[in-house]
Design a protein around this motif. Structure first.
Motif, short mmCIF file in Angstrom:
data_model
loop_
_atom_site.label_atom_id
_atom_site.label_comp_id
_atom_site.label_asym_id
_atom_site.label_seq_id
_atom_site.Cartn_x
_atom_site.Cartn_y
_atom_site.Cartn_z
N THR A 131 -0.94 -5.70 14.02
CA THR A 131 -1.25 -4.31 13.66
C THR A 131 -2.13 -4.25 12.43
O THR A 131 -3.07 -3.45 12.36
CB THR A 131 0.06 -3.53 13.40
OG1 THR A 131 0.86 -3.54 14.58
CG2 THR A 131 -0.24 -2.09 13.00
N ILE A 132 -1.86 -5.11 11.47
CA ILE A 132 -2.67 -5.15 10.25
C ILE A 132 -4.11 -5.52 10.58
O ILE A 132 -5.06 -4.92 10.07
CB ILE A 132 -2.05 -6.14 9.24
CG1 ILE A 132 -0.70 -5.60 8.74
CG2 ILE A 132 -2.99 -6.38 8.06
CD1 ILE A 132 0.10 -6.59 7.93
N ARG A 133 -4.31 -6.51 11.44
CA ARG A 133 -5.66 -6.94 11.82
C ARG A 133 -6.43 -5.79 12.48
O ARG A 133 -7.62 -5.61 12.23
CB ARG A 133 -5.59 -8.14 12.76
CG ARG A 133 -6.97 -8.73 13.07
CD ARG A 133 -6.91 -9.81 14.12
NE ARG A 133 -6.14 -10.96 13.71
CZ ARG A 133 -4.94 -11.27 14.18
NH1 ARG A 133 -4.35 -10.51 15.10
NH2 ARG A 133 -4.30 -12.34 13.76
N GLU A 134 -5.74 -5.01 13.30
CA GLU A 134 -6.39 -3.89 13.98
C GLU A 134 -6.64 -2.71 13.04
O GLU A 134 -7.53 -1.90 13.30
CB GLU A 134 -5.50 -3.41 15.14
CG GLU A 134 -5.33 -4.44 16.25
CD GLU A 134 -4.30 -3.99 17.27
OE1 GLU A 134 -3.57 -3.01 16.98
OE2 GLU A 134 -4.21 -4.60 18.35
N SER A 135 -5.88 -2.63 11.96
CA SER A 135 -5.88 -1.42 11.13
C SER A 135 -6.66 -1.54 9.84
O SER A 135 -7.14 -0.52 9.31
CB SER A 135 -4.43 -1.02 10.79
OG SER A 135 -3.63 -0.95 11.95
N VAL A 136 -6.77 -2.74 9.30
CA VAL A 136 -7.21 -2.91 7.91
C VAL A 136 -8.53 -3.66 7.84
O VAL A 136 -8.68 -4.74 8.42
CB VAL A 136 -6.12 -3.66 7.10
CG1 VAL A 136 -6.58 -3.90 5.68
CG2 VAL A 136 -4.82 -2.87 7.11
N SER A 137 -9.48 -3.09 7.12
CA SER A 137 -10.75 -3.79 6.88
C SER A 137 -10.60 -4.83 5.78
O SER A 137 -11.28 -5.87 5.81
CB SER A 137 -11.84 -2.78 6.46
OG SER A 137 -11.98 -1.76 7.42
N HIS A 138 -9.71 -4.55 4.80
CA HIS A 138 -9.53 -5.48 3.69
C HIS A 138 -8.14 -5.29 3.10
O HIS A 138 -7.72 -4.17 2.83
CB HIS A 138 -10.59 -5.24 2.60
CG HIS A 138 -10.79 -6.42 1.70
ND1 HIS A 138 -11.85 -7.28 1.85
CD2 HIS A 138 -10.07 -6.88 0.66
CE1 HIS A 138 -11.78 -8.23 0.93
NE2 HIS A 138 -10.71 -8.01 0.18
N MET A 139 -7.41 -6.41 2.90
CA MET A 139 -6.08 -6.38 2.29
C MET A 139 -6.17 -6.71 0.81
O MET A 139 -6.91 -7.62 0.40
CB MET A 139 -5.17 -7.42 2.96
CG MET A 139 -4.64 -7.02 4.32
SD MET A 139 -3.51 -5.62 4.27
CE MET A 139 -2.24 -6.22 3.18
N LEU A 140 -5.40 -5.98 0.01
CA LEU A 140 -5.23 -6.30 -1.41
C LEU A 140 -3.77 -6.70 -1.60
O LEU A 140 -2.87 -5.89 -1.36
CB LEU A 140 -5.56 -5.10 -2.28
CG LEU A 140 -6.95 -4.46 -2.10
CD1 LEU A 140 -7.13 -3.30 -3.07
CD2 LEU A 140 -8.05 -5.50 -2.31
N VAL A 141 -3.52 -7.95 -2.00
CA VAL A 141 -2.15 -8.45 -2.09
C VAL A 141 -1.78 -8.75 -3.53
O VAL A 141 -2.63 -9.05 -4.37
CB VAL A 141 -1.95 -9.69 -1.20
CG1 VAL A 141 -2.15 -9.33 0.26
CG2 VAL A 141 -2.88 -10.83 -1.61
N LEU A 142 -0.47 -8.69 -3.81
CA LEU A 142 0.04 -8.83 -5.17
C LEU A 142 0.44 -10.25 -5.53
O LEU A 142 0.56 -10.56 -6.71
CB LEU A 142 1.25 -7.91 -5.36
CG LEU A 142 1.08 -6.43 -5.01
CD1 LEU A 142 2.35 -5.67 -5.35
CD2 LEU A 142 -0.11 -5.84 -5.74
N PHE A 143 0.66 -11.09 -4.51
CA PHE A 143 1.18 -12.43 -4.76
C PHE A 143 0.21 -13.50 -4.26
O PHE A 143 -0.37 -13.36 -3.17
CB PHE A 143 2.54 -12.60 -4.08
CG PHE A 143 3.54 -11.56 -4.48
CD1 PHE A 143 3.82 -11.32 -5.81
CD2 PHE A 143 4.21 -10.80 -3.52
CE1 PHE A 143 4.75 -10.35 -6.20
CE2 PHE A 143 5.13 -9.84 -3.88
CZ PHE A 143 5.40 -9.62 -5.23
N PRO A 144 0.02 -14.58 -5.01
CA PRO A 144 -0.98 -15.60 -4.65
C PRO A 144 -0.77 -16.21 -3.27
O PRO A 144 -1.74 -16.45 -2.55
CB PRO A 144 -0.82 -16.65 -5.76
CG PRO A 144 -0.20 -15.94 -6.91
CD PRO A 144 0.69 -14.89 -6.30
N PHE A 145 0.48 -16.48 -2.88
CA PHE A 145 0.72 -17.17 -1.62
C PHE A 145 0.34 -16.32 -0.41
O PHE A 145 0.18 -16.86 0.70
CB PHE A 145 2.19 -17.61 -1.52
CG PHE A 145 3.17 -16.48 -1.30
CD1 PHE A 145 3.47 -16.04 -0.02
CD2 PHE A 145 3.81 -15.88 -2.38
CE1 PHE A 145 4.37 -15.00 0.18
CE2 PHE A 145 4.72 -14.86 -2.19
CZ PHE A 145 5.00 -14.42 -0.91
#
Length: 396
Positions: A131-145
């Motif tokens: 779902t994320i791949r279909e929905s999001v152009s770019h992810m911003l994440v809080l954790f390095p891993f």
């Protein structure tokens, strides 16, 4: 030329995070217009607020079911509005159940979408990655891993650090916090945080207080600080405390602490913390305090979680965020049947008295703090600018 930026935040933490990001974007975009759903901090940055963030705030599955008609109505209205008058970019801040659905619709309509704060797919429901791949152009994440996880799935991602690491001091001042709360600096302090939800207070408070009674048999002068998120939670906790009398206990709430959460006052003043699993465990780690993490779910909630996630337990062996990030049981986790007063008291006593252990925990937590301290709002704003530039093929 005006650049229109759609925003949706549904929690106070997301409101603060988005507001600081908006300030960073304003520095680089001459005519930025912000619109959507948010709270007071976002309004202070000139958000054109279509709905208050309370329209999305829910506490657990039961509350979500009760509020489902209103949530669907809000979703339908903002979706229609943005489809008729498309923003230049949409940024969803957390609230994945609402935002991912909205992002998928907008992305299909040609709007670049950014999701800020990755869902915990590393622990529950990894299948959401599709779902994320279909929905999001770019992810911003809080954790390095998290970056490796999204890169492996072909999803553009940027690690932006955790905003709490920018806000909480690297060197907390225990003595100053104790003075503000009127505590004796010559006596140990245990902060007790049974959670911010009614169900957490109901299921954890008695266990925590019974553990405190055992601790005070060993150390009669032990001081207890209990921060409450609001007056309602305070009343619920005090009702339980009447049946579990505790000496030297100070209860504080948000109304008494100007400019910062009551929980932060308690954490900074504490020598150790007994805390419900959740964001508070990360805050405790950033204050460099040894802690004991605990959590208890009712049988109904366990069944609901298993049904929604399709799994009985998380993929990782840890529940507390500090342990997840450090990939080790740096601090103990006492969950469900293990959350007995005796076991909680034993673990807390170790956190209060074992100086070698405490020094090791503090060292690891300082390293964790430095790894997450990245000026999150600036990094997030820069990543969003790159998305805008890529879509426009020029400089904003």
């Amino acid at each position: 030329m005006t650049t229109r930026i759609g925003l949706v935040a549904g929690e106070p933490s997301g409101d603060l995070l988005a507001a600081r990001m908006m300030a960073g974007l304003t520095e680089h975009i001459e005519q930025a217009q912000f619109e959507g759903i948010g709270g007071p901090a976002m309004r202070a940055q000139d958000l054109s607020q279509w709905y208050p963030m309370d329209a999305l705030s829910v506490f657990g599955y039961v509350d979500a079911l009760k509020r489902l008609p209103g949530l669907l109505h809000t979703y339908s209205r903002v979706r229609s509005r943005w489809l008729k008058n498309k923003p230049d970019v949409f940024v969803g801040i957390d609230a994945p159940d609402f935002n991912l659905r909205l992002e998928k619709t907008l992305k299909q309509a040609g709007v670049p979408t950014v999701h800020f704060v990755g869902p915990s797919i590393w622990a529950w429901r990894y299948s959401r990655i599709h779902t994320i791949r279909e929905s999001v152009s770019h992810m911003l994440v809080l954790f390095p891993f998290e970056t490796e996880l999204y890169e492996r799935e072909g999803i553009p991602v940027t690690f932006v650090g955790h905003p709490l690491a920018d806000l909480i001091p690297v060197q907390p001042d225990r003595r100053a916090a104790q003075a503000r709360l009127g505590l004796d600096p010559n006596r140990k302090v245990l902060a007790v945080l049974p959670g911010s939800r009614a169900s957490e207070v109901r299921l954890l408070s008695a266990r925590f207080l019974q553990a405190v009674r055992l601790l005070q048999k060993q150390s009669p002068d032990l001081q207890i600080v209990v921060p409450m998120v609001n007056q309602q939670r305070r009343r619920e906790f005090e009702a339980i405390a009447q049946e579990n009398a505790i000496e030297h206990m100070l209860i504080i709430d948000q109304s008494l602490q100007e400019g910062r959460p009551a929980a932060w006052e308690a954490m900074e003043a504490a020598d150790a913390v007994l805390v419900a699993s959740g964001t508070a465990t990360l805050e405790t780690a950033l204050f460099k305090r040894p802690m004991v993490i605990s959590y208890v779910l009712s049988p109904m909630m366990r069944r609901l979680m298993a049904w929604k996630s399709g799994q009985e337990k998380p993929y990782v062996p840890w529940v507390g965020l500090p342990n997840v990030l450090l990939q080790d049981f740096v601090v103990p986790e006492l969950l469900q049947d293990d959350a007995t007063p005796v076991k909680l008291a034993e673990a807390c006593w170790n956190a209060l008295s074992d100086e070698t252990y405490v020094a090791d925990v503090e060292k690891k937590f300082e390293q964790l703090h430095q790894s997450l301290k990245c000026d999150t709002p600036k990094r997030a704003a820069n990543a969003i600018l790159k998305v805008l530039n890529r879509e426009a093929g020029t400089t904003v």
